[in-house]
Motif scaffolding. Sequence first.
Motif, PDB file in Angstrom:
ATOM      1  N   PHE A 102       0.808  -1.222   0.000  1.00  0.00           N
ATOM      2  CA  PHE A 102       0.000   0.000   0.000  1.00  0.00           C
ATOM      3  C   PHE A 102       0.840   1.271   0.000  1.00  0.00           C
ATOM      4  CE2 PHE A 102      -3.045  -2.904   2.485  1.00  0.00           C
ATOM      5  CZ  PHE A 102      -3.532  -3.439   1.308  1.00  0.00           C
ATOM      6  N   TYR A 103       1.938   1.263   0.784  1.00  0.00           N
ATOM      7  CA  TYR A 103       2.831   2.424   0.801  1.00  0.00           C
ATOM      8  C   TYR A 103       4.011   2.264  -0.163  1.00  0.00           C
ATOM      9  CZ  TYR A 103       0.426   4.247   4.914  1.00  0.00           C
ATOM     10  OH  TYR A 103      -0.516   4.757   5.782  1.00  0.00           O
ATOM     11  N   HIS A 104       4.149   1.090  -0.758  1.00  0.00           N
ATOM     12  CA  HIS A 104       5.203   0.807  -1.749  1.00  0.00           C
ATOM     13  C   HIS A 104       6.588   1.137  -1.193  1.00  0.00           C
ATOM     14  CE1 HIS A 104       1.895   0.287  -4.507  1.00  0.00           C
ATOM     15  NE2 HIS A 104       1.465   1.503  -4.216  1.00  0.00           N
ATOM     16  N   VAL A 156     -12.262   5.068  -3.931  1.00  0.00           N
ATOM     17  CA  VAL A 156     -11.360   4.667  -2.851  1.00  0.00           C
ATOM     18  C   VAL A 156     -10.248   5.699  -2.719  1.00  0.00           C
ATOM     19  CG1 VAL A 156      -9.770   2.893  -2.052  1.00  0.00           C
ATOM     20  CG2 VAL A 156     -11.904   2.230  -3.176  1.00  0.00           C
ATOM     21  N   TYR A 157      -9.938   6.065  -1.493  1.00  0.00           N
ATOM     22  CA  TYR A 157      -8.960   7.125  -1.227  1.00  0.00           C
ATOM     23  C   TYR A 157      -7.571   6.707  -1.685  1.00  0.00           C
ATOM     24  CZ  TYR A 157      -7.412  11.363   1.178  1.00  0.00           C
ATOM     25  OH  TYR A 157      -6.911  12.616   1.457  1.00  0.00           O
ATOM     26  N   ASP A 158      -6.930   7.586  -2.463  1.00  0.00           N
ATOM     27  CA  ASP A 158      -5.572   7.338  -2.959  1.00  0.00           C
ATOM     28  C   ASP A 158      -4.586   8.033  -2.033  1.00  0.00           C
ATOM     29  OD1 ASP A 158      -3.271   6.854  -4.306  1.00  0.00           O
ATOM     30  OD2 ASP A 158      -3.817   7.925  -6.140  1.00  0.00           O
ATOM     31  N   VAL A 159      -4.039   7.284  -1.085  1.00  0.00           N
ATOM     32  CA  VAL A 159      -3.198   7.886  -0.056  1.00  0.00           C
ATOM     33  C   VAL A 159      -1.882   8.399  -0.627  1.00  0.00           C
ATOM     34  CG1 VAL A 159      -2.053   5.736   0.577  1.00  0.00           C
ATOM     35  CG2 VAL A 159      -2.328   7.524   2.287  1.00  0.00           C
ATOM     36  N   SER A 160      -1.448   7.857  -1.753  1.00  0.00           N
ATOM     37  CA  SER A 160      -0.172   8.300  -2.315  1.00  0.00           C
ATOM     38  C   SER A 160      -0.210   9.768  -2.729  1.00  0.00           C
ATOM     39  CB  SER A 160       0.191   7.427  -3.520  1.00  0.00           C
ATOM     40  OG  SER A 160      -0.755   7.575  -4.558  1.00  0.00           O
ATOM     41  N   ARG A 161      -1.396  10.332  -2.928  1.00  0.00           N
ATOM     42  CA  ARG A 161      -1.516  11.716  -3.369  1.00  0.00           C
ATOM     43  C   ARG A 161      -1.297  12.723  -2.238  1.00  0.00           C
ATOM     44  NH1 ARG A 161      -6.787  12.339  -7.140  1.00  0.00           N
ATOM     45  NH2 ARG A 161      -6.016  14.509  -7.030  1.00  0.00           N
ATOM     46  N   ARG A 204       2.773  10.869  10.321  1.00  0.00           N
ATOM     47  CA  ARG A 204       3.765   9.809  10.112  1.00  0.00           C
ATOM     48  C   ARG A 204       3.055   8.451  10.116  1.00  0.00           C
ATOM     49  NH1 ARG A 204       8.774  11.636  14.108  1.00  0.00           N
ATOM     50  NH2 ARG A 204       8.750  13.868  13.600  1.00  0.00           N
ATOM     51  N   PRO A 205       2.525   8.021   8.989  1.00  0.00           N
ATOM     52  CA  PRO A 205       1.729   6.783   8.966  1.00  0.00           C
ATOM     53  C   PRO A 205       2.530   5.532   9.303  1.00  0.00           C
ATOM     54  CG  PRO A 205       2.149   7.572   6.742  1.00  0.00           C
ATOM     55  CD  PRO A 205       2.617   8.651   7.667  1.00  0.00           C
ATOM     56  N   CYS A 232      -6.144  -9.334   1.122  1.00  0.00           N
ATOM     57  CA  CYS A 232      -5.553  -8.768   2.347  1.00  0.00           C
ATOM     58  C   CYS A 232      -6.539  -7.893   3.115  1.00  0.00           C
ATOM     59  CB  CYS A 232      -4.290  -7.974   2.013  1.00  0.00           C
ATOM     60  SG  CYS A 232      -3.104  -8.836   0.976  1.00  0.00           S
ATOM     61  N   PRO A 233      -7.686  -8.421   3.531  1.00  0.00           N
ATOM     62  CA  PRO A 233      -8.696  -7.578   4.177  1.00  0.00           C
ATOM     63  C   PRO A 233      -8.245  -6.997   5.514  1.00  0.00           C
ATOM     64  CG  PRO A 233      -9.281  -9.895   4.377  1.00  0.00           C
ATOM     65  CD  PRO A 233      -8.102  -9.832   3.464  1.00  0.00           C
ATOM     66  N   ILE A 234      -7.573  -7.783   6.339  1.00  0.00           N
ATOM     67  CA  ILE A 234      -7.150  -7.282   7.648  1.00  0.00           C
ATOM     68  C   ILE A 234      -6.070  -6.226   7.487  1.00  0.00           C
ATOM     69  CG2 ILE A 234      -6.146  -7.935   9.860  1.00  0.00           C
ATOM     70  CD1 ILE A 234      -7.347 -10.689   9.521  1.00  0.00           C
ATOM     71  N   ALA A 235      -5.123  -6.467   6.587  1.00  0.00           N
ATOM     72  CA  ALA A 235      -4.073  -5.484   6.346  1.00  0.00           C
ATOM     73  C   ALA A 235      -4.654  -4.182   5.816  1.00  0.00           C
ATOM     74  CB  ALA A 235      -3.045  -6.047   5.366  1.00  0.00           C
ATOM     75  N   ARG A 236      -5.700  -4.263   4.994  1.00  0.00           N
ATOM     76  CA  ARG A 236      -6.308  -3.044   4.459  1.00  0.00           C
ATOM     77  C   ARG A 236      -6.997  -2.249   5.558  1.00  0.00           C
ATOM     78  NH1 ARG A 236      -7.085  -0.737  -0.182  1.00  0.00           N
ATOM     79  NH2 ARG A 236      -6.114  -2.468  -1.312  1.00  0.00           N
ATOM     80  N   VAL A 237      -7.635  -2.923   6.481  1.00  0.00           N
ATOM     81  CA  VAL A 237      -8.264  -2.204   7.605  1.00  0.00           C
ATOM     82  C   VAL A 237      -7.203  -1.496   8.432  1.00  0.00           C
ATOM     83  CG1 VAL A 237      -9.538  -2.517   9.755  1.00  0.00           C
ATOM     84  CG2 VAL A 237     -10.277  -3.706   7.690  1.00  0.00           C
ATOM     85  N   HIS A 238      -6.103  -2.168   8.720  1.00  0.00           N
ATOM     86  CA  HIS A 238      -5.017  -1.529   9.472  1.00  0.00           C
ATOM     87  C   HIS A 238      -4.380  -0.399   8.678  1.00  0.00           C
ATOM     88  CE1 HIS A 238      -4.529  -5.552  11.829  1.00  0.00           C
ATOM     89  NE2 HIS A 238      -5.526  -4.828  12.278  1.00  0.00           N
ATOM     90  N   PHE A 239      -4.296  -0.564   7.369  1.00  0.00           N
ATOM     91  CA  PHE A 239      -3.782   0.513   6.512  1.00  0.00           C
ATOM     92  C   PHE A 239      -4.691   1.738   6.586  1.00  0.00           C
ATOM     93  CE2 PHE A 239      -4.286   2.361   2.198  1.00  0.00           C
ATOM     94  CZ  PHE A 239      -3.081   3.049   2.140  1.00  0.00           C
ATOM     95  N   ASN A 240      -5.997   1.495   6.557  1.00  0.00           N
ATOM     96  CA  ASN A 240      -6.930   2.618   6.679  1.00  0.00           C
ATOM     97  C   ASN A 240      -6.774   3.312   8.025  1.00  0.00           C
ATOM     98  OD1 ASN A 240      -7.961   1.986   4.161  1.00  0.00           O
ATOM     99  ND2 ASN A 240      -9.620   0.727   4.981  1.00  0.00           N
ATOM    100  N   GLY A 241      -6.527   2.518   9.072  1.00  0.00           N
ATOM    101  CA  GLY A 241      -6.293   3.120  10.375  1.00  0.00           C
ATOM    102  C   GLY A 241      -5.046   3.970  10.398  1.00  0.00           C
ATOM    103  N   SER A 242      -4.000   3.524   9.694  1.00  0.00           N
ATOM    104  CA  SER A 242      -2.782   4.337   9.639  1.00  0.00           C
ATOM    105  C   SER A 242      -3.022   5.642   8.892  1.00  0.00           C
ATOM    106  CB  SER A 242      -1.656   3.536   8.976  1.00  0.00           C
ATOM    107  OG  SER A 242      -1.886   3.373   7.591  1.00  0.00           O
ATOM    108  N   ILE A 243      -3.928   5.630   7.912  1.00  0.00           N
ATOM    109  CA  ILE A 243      -4.278   6.873   7.221  1.00  0.00           C
ATOM    110  C   ILE A 243      -5.001   7.817   8.169  1.00  0.00           C
ATOM    111  CG2 ILE A 243      -5.665   7.871   5.370  1.00  0.00           C
ATOM    112  CD1 ILE A 243      -5.219   5.341   3.771  1.00  0.00           C
ATOM    113  N   LEU A 244      -5.985   7.252   8.885  1.00  0.00           N
ATOM    114  CA  LEU A 244      -6.798   8.098   9.769  1.00  0.00           C
ATOM    115  C   LEU A 244      -5.960   8.715  10.875  1.00  0.00           C
ATOM    116  CD1 LEU A 244      -9.979   5.857  10.167  1.00  0.00           C
ATOM    117  CD2 LEU A 244      -9.547   7.670   8.512  1.00  0.00           C
ATOM    118  N   TRP A 245      -5.150   7.878  11.535  1.00  0.00           N
ATOM    119  CA  TRP A 245      -4.438   8.357  12.719  1.00  0.00           C
ATOM    120  C   TRP A 245      -3.006   8.788  12.421  1.00  0.00           C
ATOM    121  CZ3 TRP A 245      -8.486   8.937  15.320  1.00  0.00           C
ATOM    122  CH2 TRP A 245      -9.482   7.972  15.359  1.00  0.00           C
ATOM    123  N   GLY A 246      -2.406   8.221  11.399  1.00  0.00           N
ATOM    124  CA  GLY A 246      -1.022   8.564  11.104  1.00  0.00           C
ATOM    125  C   GLY A 246      -0.872   9.676  10.096  1.00  0.00           C
TER     126      GLY A 246
END
Length: 986
Positions: free
Chosen positions: A352-354, A540-545, A738-739, A816-830
């Motif tokens: 997700f963060y490449h 879907v939100y493109d976090v790389s932007r 800082r995600p 990767c459903p669980i990893a995607r949920v945690h990734f979304n959490g890193s976007i929200l809080w990080g």
Amino acid sequence: MSRIPLLLRSSPATGAGSSYGGLPVQYLSSSAEVSDSDSLAEAVFVKCSDKRKGKGIMRQSDPALDAQIPRLENGHSRTAHSEATLQRRKPGKIKGPSYQSIFDATLFDSIEGHMESGLEPRFTGGGVDTAIEGMDHISSEGPSSSGCSNPESSTDNDDESAEDLKLNDKSIHTEPADNSPYAQVRASVAPADDTSLSINTPRMWILSLLFAILGSSTNLFFSLRYPSVSITPVIALLLVHPLGLLWDGALKCEDDPAEIFVNGNLQSRIDIAVDSGNHRRVSQDESQQSLLSPRFSESYGKLAPNPWKRRLRLWLAQGRWNQKEHCCVYVSSNVSFGFAFATDVIVEQTQFYHQQLGITYQVLLTISTQVLGYALAGITRRFLVRPSGMIWPGTLISTAMFSTLHNQENKPADGWRISRSRFFLWVFLGSVGFYFLPGLLFPALSYFSVITWFAPKNVVIANLFGVTSGLGLFPLTFDWSQITYTGSPLVVPFWAALNIMGGLVFVMWLLAPIMYYLNILYSAYMPILSAAVFDNTGNVYDVSRILTKDFLFDEEAYHKYSRVFLPITYVLSYALQFAALAALMTHTACWHGRDIWRQWKHSLEEIRNSDKVSYEALPVSSGNRFSTPVSRRRANTNASEPGLDNLMAVEDVHNRLMRRYDDVPISWYLLTGVAMTAIGMFVVEYFPIHLPWYGLLLALSICTVLFIPIGIVMAIANQQSSLYLICQLICGVVFPGRPVANMVFVTYGYITSTQGLKFSSDLKLGHYMKIPPRILFYLQLSATVISSMTQIGVLNWMLANIPGICTPDAINGFNCPIARVHFNGSILWGVVGPQRFFGPGALYRPLVWAFLIGALAPIVLWYIARNKRKSVLRYVNLPVMFGSLSWIPPATGLNFSVWFVVCWLFNEVLRKRKPAWWRKYTMTLSAALDSGVAVGVVVIFFGILYPGWMKGFKWWGTEVYKQGCDWQACSYKEVAPGQTFGPKNW
């Protein structure tokens, strides 16, 4: 000629022997025909029983002690019933020198010092208490010419033993005075320690590490898939038992030497050498040579085996498969089966963060986060493991299973006579075969949204009755992996399932659709249920932007792009987690606060008085010269269990029995913690994590401060308070934008606590099963490190070889459903940070009120129900109700609704109507179905899908559920091209 177990009783304070204080001597011959053996047996018996005789039968016998005396029958450890029946058996005719007399002489030398004092060595100035394992392997006849075979016990009885001899003495108490004060512990854990059992054997280590590797790799493999399936340690508990028995059957021979075990470790073997007709005792080295000599071979009429092969076989065949070895394998599975949270961080970074950081980073991050919790568990043993009030209810099921499996009980259950093992085999095979339908040939049976098939383009029907992006109001599926996505329903108490279902109905089935169709928080422009977060165009939100090339937050780009918007079920899921965190604190304070406070005081007192513990003897019963020393603070075992007004016992029989084993020095745990902390500091400083070293120490400080309170709640009430959300919030405030730092901060803070609680639970299980602490230390540490390395290897293979992994187009659901949920959490809080979500004027500011609601609601319920013991409100558990629904997303309403129906059928209806069947088969059924689905998934993926054999296979049953809005995640409102939704002001 009778042959009965002979007990050399020592002081019960020692914790030695198969009863609380007995050293077992298995089946010494009392035959008059074998003079040497008979005289020795009589001498030993007289010395230990104050010269009470009577054809070898102990006249003074404690039925409670006899109930715990393990008996070796055909080499397998068993526990006698409360009124032990000991059958007289004819010894076989002895050819040549007397094996029994030689062995008895050796045995007498081994235990002579203990008979003089009757006390454990630590009460007599040192020494080692020994126990003899494997005596039944000394056959009364010479070795057979057929080679290696298992011994067979004689089934003939003398005339004088037409009926079983029941040993009973009403004058002696049926249980130790310091037995556990808790009824559930007394029902599941024997107040005894069989010191004759082997533990530290090659069989135990090989099976432990084998299951650690297989279980950890399998669960990591499934964690990236939806629907997923989890291989639980209960499956290992059931599967390893026949393997242990098979190991013994393949490697044990009837002419093997007897083995002496001390604290689970093999000390020496006792072989029988023949020298010119004179039998004598020989050392292990000498016996190896003697047994392989031509003279020995000629004496018994067979050729000597290959020396190195025999030594290898004897090394592998040490001891006998027993419940202590079984417990060790289960513990290694328990610490390794859960996939490492650090692997989720690696998936998020790479997919997700490449961000590619290499194998060294992956290994150091995973091992340090997995092992740090062990240091906390070891340091807090005095608080969370040793006190009798820390019962850890989850471990009691395992102890009961060990007892059941090794007693080989097969009592009829409501007319069903099939054994558990055979029942498991048939259900397992059926589960594997049936899974080919929903998992391969007819996947519509898994996503059985049959109502949506009649109107596939209807958004409302898809929202309400869909099973992928809907609320799952039609609870029907034929896929066990869908039913058990949040855990097996067969092992959850019905009252807990009722709490969870109540929360689902009110929050997800009533509140969520009302808020969605009213477009509250702009939710109608997104799917009603999704694991993704969205931008202001409904995509879907493109976090790389909104990230710089260094993976830091770019505020200017954020304002040019979009806010982050959450689906309504995601919003409610966060609100429930806020409420659950607050509710756990107040619920625990109201219902368990007094218990926790008292246990805290007693634990501190135990630490202060650890060097002052003394023992006093109970009044001696008539005819019984031995007393039962107990702690001065004896537990009252007359009550079913202590209430809030009862004094919690500081020490019970299990704690006392464990004192015989060398404890693990606290310095071992401290060094482990310091080493893992140093590795963690290297990881965050050397690699581009953007988390300073003091940030790591802050995460560990949060975990350390809250570990004991959370552990006490878990040990008493079986409720775990997650630090996941706390760590996300604190890191988001202290280190905003800082995600990656947020993910790593959460990993060290949250996973250290979670792993620590798991380790503490296993330490308590080892405490109940009387596993030497040092063996447990090496085992847990080894299994954790090996499983971590295994998961890193499997993860890298999956990322490199599974097409489209972690994308919606991934093969076989590896999105990767669980990893995607945690990734979304890193976007929200990080990335965005708590301030932009919940600060003044923020879109989701109202969610903070969930903290207040969660804190006050348990107080209101407690105030109403505190004096009404039969009130239904006493069964309302708000932390369970709120916290369990945090699985949504990625779980859907279907995963909970069908789960509840199955739980109701088995744990409410069947449990009341067929209680015997429920007790005997329910847990076995759950394990068989889980393991069958797991094997089916592996076979289908690696055997059929991965090679491409099903490429192009399509028919109605593979496509019908993909045709409508449920699969496509349609929104109720659509955004016009070139338009956006959401607040205009930032």
